[in-house]
Design a protein around this motif. Structure first.
Motif, PDB file in Angstrom:
ATOM      1  N   LEU A   1      47.615  21.541  86.222  1.00 20.20           N
ATOM      2  CA  LEU A   1      48.709  20.599  86.499  1.00 20.20           C
ATOM      3  C   LEU A   1      49.918  21.105  87.242  1.00 20.20           C
ATOM      4  O   LEU A   1      50.541  20.527  87.956  1.00 20.20           O
TER       5      LEU A   1
ATOM      6  N   LYS B   1      49.216  20.965  90.959  1.00 21.06           N
ATOM      7  CA  LYS B   1      49.183  19.562  91.564  1.00 21.06           C
ATOM      8  C   LYS B   1      50.461  18.995  91.382  1.00 21.06           C
ATOM      9  O   LYS B   1      50.783  17.740  92.078  1.00 21.06           O
ATOM     10  N   SER B   2      51.394  19.392  90.664  1.00 23.22           N
ATOM     11  CA  SER B   2      52.971  18.848  90.684  1.00 23.22           C
ATOM     12  C   SER B   2      53.940  19.538  91.529  1.00 23.22           C
ATOM     13  O   SER B   2      54.945  19.105  91.713  1.00 23.22           O
TER      14      SER B   2
ATOM     15  N   GLN C   1      49.912  13.145  94.625  1.00 26.14           N
ATOM     16  CA  GLN C   1      50.562  12.689  93.185  1.00 26.14           C
ATOM     17  C   GLN C   1      49.569  11.760  92.457  1.00 26.14           C
ATOM     18  O   GLN C   1      49.785  11.777  91.341  1.00 26.14           O
TER      19      GLN C   1
ATOM     20  N   TYR D   1      47.401  13.983  90.640  1.00 29.92           N
ATOM     21  CA  TYR D   1      48.356  14.757  89.481  1.00 29.92           C
ATOM     22  C   TYR D   1      48.343  13.749  88.371  1.00 29.92           C
ATOM     23  O   TYR D   1      47.914  14.055  87.250  1.00 29.92           O
TER      24      TYR D   1
ATOM     25  N   THR E   1      44.915  13.408  86.456  1.00 29.45           N
ATOM     26  CA  THR E   1      44.728  14.669  85.673  1.00 29.45           C
ATOM     27  C   THR E   1      45.565  14.682  84.407  1.00 29.45           C
ATOM     28  O   THR E   1      45.204  15.461  83.445  1.00 29.45           O
TER      29      THR E   1
END
Length: 762
Positions: A252, A255-256, A265, A268, A271
């Motif tokens: 996480l 991906k952020s 985004q 993200y 997920t």
């Protein structure tokens, strides 16, 4: 056994404990049946014992039921309950009448609190866990269909989950547990499925562990769980899930990092939804697994095995979660483990205090309560107390002093922190002291709680804290209460305040007369000791000690109380006598600083009494040091100096103590003897001779020890001619010629002025 040899059957029934049913409105009566087959002569041929239980369901019990009448009816109709148990039955019925049905938010808490509140009530049996998503099922479980449920465990994953859920519904009823226990096929199948498939389905793992948790709620079934090694399997599952949690967190975070990238985004957010769903299921699994292990840890041997498998690491790692019900369970488990030194050390290495600090304060009362109790257990360790200060717990705990729910436990933790001198000063930067003073004054004439006054005593030992205590009329109020109620602990707090130099001591001038009056009055010895100690701390030049001694006739009191057999004429312990005598000696040392008081003491005969006491207490370093300090103060005044030098053998005692093992005693002795040597030539020679002899003996011992330790035949090697080399000797070139008329006596005199012989002449 032949049929004709036994003719009679004897049956006895013994009533055991009576308890309430964990889930229903019912009483559970435990009893033991003993059957004996008797022969013709009345002797027992065969005996058997069996433990049984009877469940008395009370369907009519409600809020308006007459409990007393119902209790009598139960005792009358149930023959295995003895009439003497009527009061106990009535008490249990009253409990059932008032017991609330566990809600979905509070039942884990209620179970954990039995472990936490052991001071308030005896721990009760754990209740059922929260129902979780996936437990709901569209059919009612039937104990007669157990074989069908076992067959489902051999099917596909959905069928396995369905079968285990039906079995769980049976296990949640305690009446079914014994029958399930004897079904080895069922237990073996559950264990096999859990071992093989726990990685494939969190729901399946949670459900099966929940089944074994139902067994773990009763101590007699712990052997079953140990046999199937469910505890070890649970620890492996917990460890794997915690690692999985870390991986999801890392994913996480990656991906952020780029919120402007639309595709990233969206990925993200997708997920994140999966993560949140995973987190709910995982925390259900962790909760039931930890709870099972908590039940098993009732046996210290099992707990030790868990510790060897790193249970503390797993629990502390779980403190990072946000689920409060899971946190209550985890902190409760840590609290139970923290009473053992090894577990406490593991917690210290894992930075447990830092992770607990974020939970103080919190809105959930039960989590707050158990967290504070864990911190209390950890606060017995000096290093962990220091960490509590560093992570900012001091102001948080201080704020809890105003909350009646947490006040007492917060005060215990703060008391432990106040034990450390380095931490005492930190209390001055909080509003702790004003709150404590308010608590003290709110007691009126009632006895102050020991925890509260002990905490105040510790804080008063710091000068900054003492100044805050004395602000306004603080000291006046404390002194008024102490003198009126004659409280030793309150006077001990005042005594700690009086030890600080500067303006604080000046505040005590107006109370000196009151303290002196208390010394002469008959009262508690501990209170008198604290009054004496307070007066002995008042080394104030403005204080007229001569007037005080005369007005209250204290000199005879001080002299008489130097003798142990006259102390208060009371039968008290030797340690209490010694404490009083020691305070008298310290008081004499303080008074001896005044020249006019020294004359009074010289005439009173106190000095011989001190020498007698020194001889009697020569093994006690504290006594010896304080008595020598009195002599040190007295040799500054001619009246007492003449008595010490000419009429007593005090200098001889001081010479004997000049080389004592205690550094402080040696230092005071040296200072006192230097003054005596300056005023009396004869004693000066003796002192100088003794110092010379001591230095010589030390030198000889050092030389002899070096010779004993030297294993080589020659200090500079094996060559005996090595010392004959000319370059090893200093040349006389450039050295000044010796002045005529100088003898070795010159060096002897120059180095002996202060009694220090560093040159030894042979």
């Amino acid at each position: 056994m032949q049929p004709d040899e036994s003719q009679y059957l004897k049956r006895k029934c013994r009533t055991g404990d009576i308890d309430v049913h964990p889930t229903e409105k019912a009483l559970v009566v435990h009893y033991e049946v003993e059957a004996s087959v008797l022969g013709e002569a009345g002797n027992a041929r065969h005996e058997e014992k069996k433990e049984c239980q009877k469940i008395i369901r009370l369907r009519s019990l409600n809020a308006s039921t007459d409990v007393s009448a119902l209790a009598r009816k139960v005792v009358e109709e149930c023959k295995i309950i003895h009439p003497s148990k009527l009061a106990e039955v009535e008490h249990l019925l009253l409990y059932l009448q008032n017991r609330k049905k566990p809600s979905s938010k509070s039942f884990v808490v209620s179970c954990c609190m039995s472990l936490v509140e052991k001071k308030e009530k005896k721990p009760s049996k754990p209740r059922e866990l929260l129902p979780f998503e996936g437990m709901e099922i569209d059919e009612e479980a039937n104990i007669n269909k157990t074989d069908d449920y076992i067959e489902l465990l051999y099917e596909s994953m959905p069928e396995k989950i369905r079968g285990s859920t039906l079995i769980l519904h049976l296990a949640r009823n305690p009446d079914n547990l014994e029958e399930l226990l004897h079904n080895k096929t069922l237990l073996g199948a559950l264990t096999r499925v859990l071992r093989e498939d726990w990685k494939h389905s969190v729901e399946l793992a949670t459900t099966i562990i929940y089944v074994f948790f139902c067994f773990s709620s009763f101590s007699q079934f712990h052997g079953l769980i140990t046999h199937y090694k469910i505890g070890l399997l649970c620890m492996n599952i917990i460890e794997h899930e915690l690692k999985k949690y870390d991986l999801w967190q890392d994913e996480l975070e990656k991906k952020s990092k780029d919120p402007e990238n639309q595709s990233l985004q969206k990925e993200y957010e997708k997920t994140l939804k999966k993560y949140q769903s995973f987190l709910v299921k995982q925390e259900q699994l962790l909760r039931v697994a930890f709870y099972l292990l908590l039940n098993l840890s009732e046996d210290t041997r099992t707990e030790l095995k868990m510790r060897n498998k790193n249970i503390v690491h797993l629990l502390v790692k779980s403190l990072e979660r946000e689920n409060q019900e899971l946190l209550v369970l985890v902190v409760s488990f840590l609290k139970k483990l923290s009473i053992f030194l090894e577990n406490k050390n593991d917690m210290a290495e894992m930075d447990t205090v830092e992770k607990l600090a974020r939970l103080v304060p919190c809105e959930q009362e039960d989590l707050m309560n158990v967290t504070l109790r864990l911190l209390l257990n950890l606060s017995f360790d000096t290093g962990l107390r220091t960490k509590m200060v560093h992570v900012g717990l001091l102001p948080k705990l201080t704020a809890l002093l105003g909350d009646d729910t947490y006040k007492h436990i917060a005060m215990r933790i703060l008391y432990h922190i106040s034990v450390d001198d380095k931490s005492k000063s930190m209390f001055a930067y909080t509003d702790c002291i004003p709150q404590l003073m308010q608590m003290v004054f709110e007691h009126g004439e009632e006895k102050i709680d020991t925890e509260l006054i002990s905490f105040c005593i510790n804080l008063a030992a710091n000068e900054t804290n003492a100044q805050i205590i004395c602000e306004g009329n603080g000291l006046k109020m404390l002194m008024k209460r102490a003198l009126k109620l004659k409280e030793p602990l309150m006077m001990k707090m005042i005594r700690n305040i009086s030890q600080h130099d500067g303006p604080l001591k000046q505040l005590f001038i107006e109370y000196v007369g009151d303290l002196a009056a208390q010394i002469k009055q008959e009262g508690g010895e501990e209170f008198v000791i604290e009054c004496l100690g307070t007066m002995a701390n008042l080394t104030i030049p403005d204080l007229d000690w001569e007037l005080l001694l005369k007005e209250y006739n204290l000199v005879p009191y001080l002299k008489d109380h130097l003798k142990p057999d006259l102390t208060f004429n009371l039968c008290v312990s030797g340690s209490a006598e010694d404490d009083l005598i020691l305070e008298v000696v310290i008081m004499i040392g303080t008074v001896s600083m005044d020249d006019s008081c020294a004359v009074m003491l010289a005439k009173s005969g106190i000095i011989p009494a001190l020498i007698e006491l020194l001889n009697a207490q020569q093994e006690d370093d504290e006594f010896v040091c304080q008595i020598i300090y009195v002599f040190y103060q007295m040799v500054f005044h001619q009246a007492t100096r003449d008595v010490i030098i000419k009429d007593t053998q005090a200098p001889a005692y001081l010479i004997d103590l000049m080389h004592d093992k205690n550094v402080e005693i040696r230092q005071v002795c040296d200072n006192t003897l230097d003054i005596i040597a300056e005023y009396d030539e004869e004693w000066g020679k003796k002192i100088q001779s003794e110092k010379f002899r001591w230095h010589n003996s030390q030198w000889l011992e050092m030389v002899e020890s070096r010779q004993m330790e030297d294993t080589e035949p020659y200090m500079y090697g094996d060559d005996p001619d090595a010392l004959e080399q000319p370059d090893l000797f200093y040349s006389t070139d450039g050295m000044m010629a010796p002045e005529p008329g100088l003898s070795p006596d010159f060096y002897s005199q120059s180095y002996s002025q202060n009694g220090d012989f560093n040159l030894l002449l042979h």
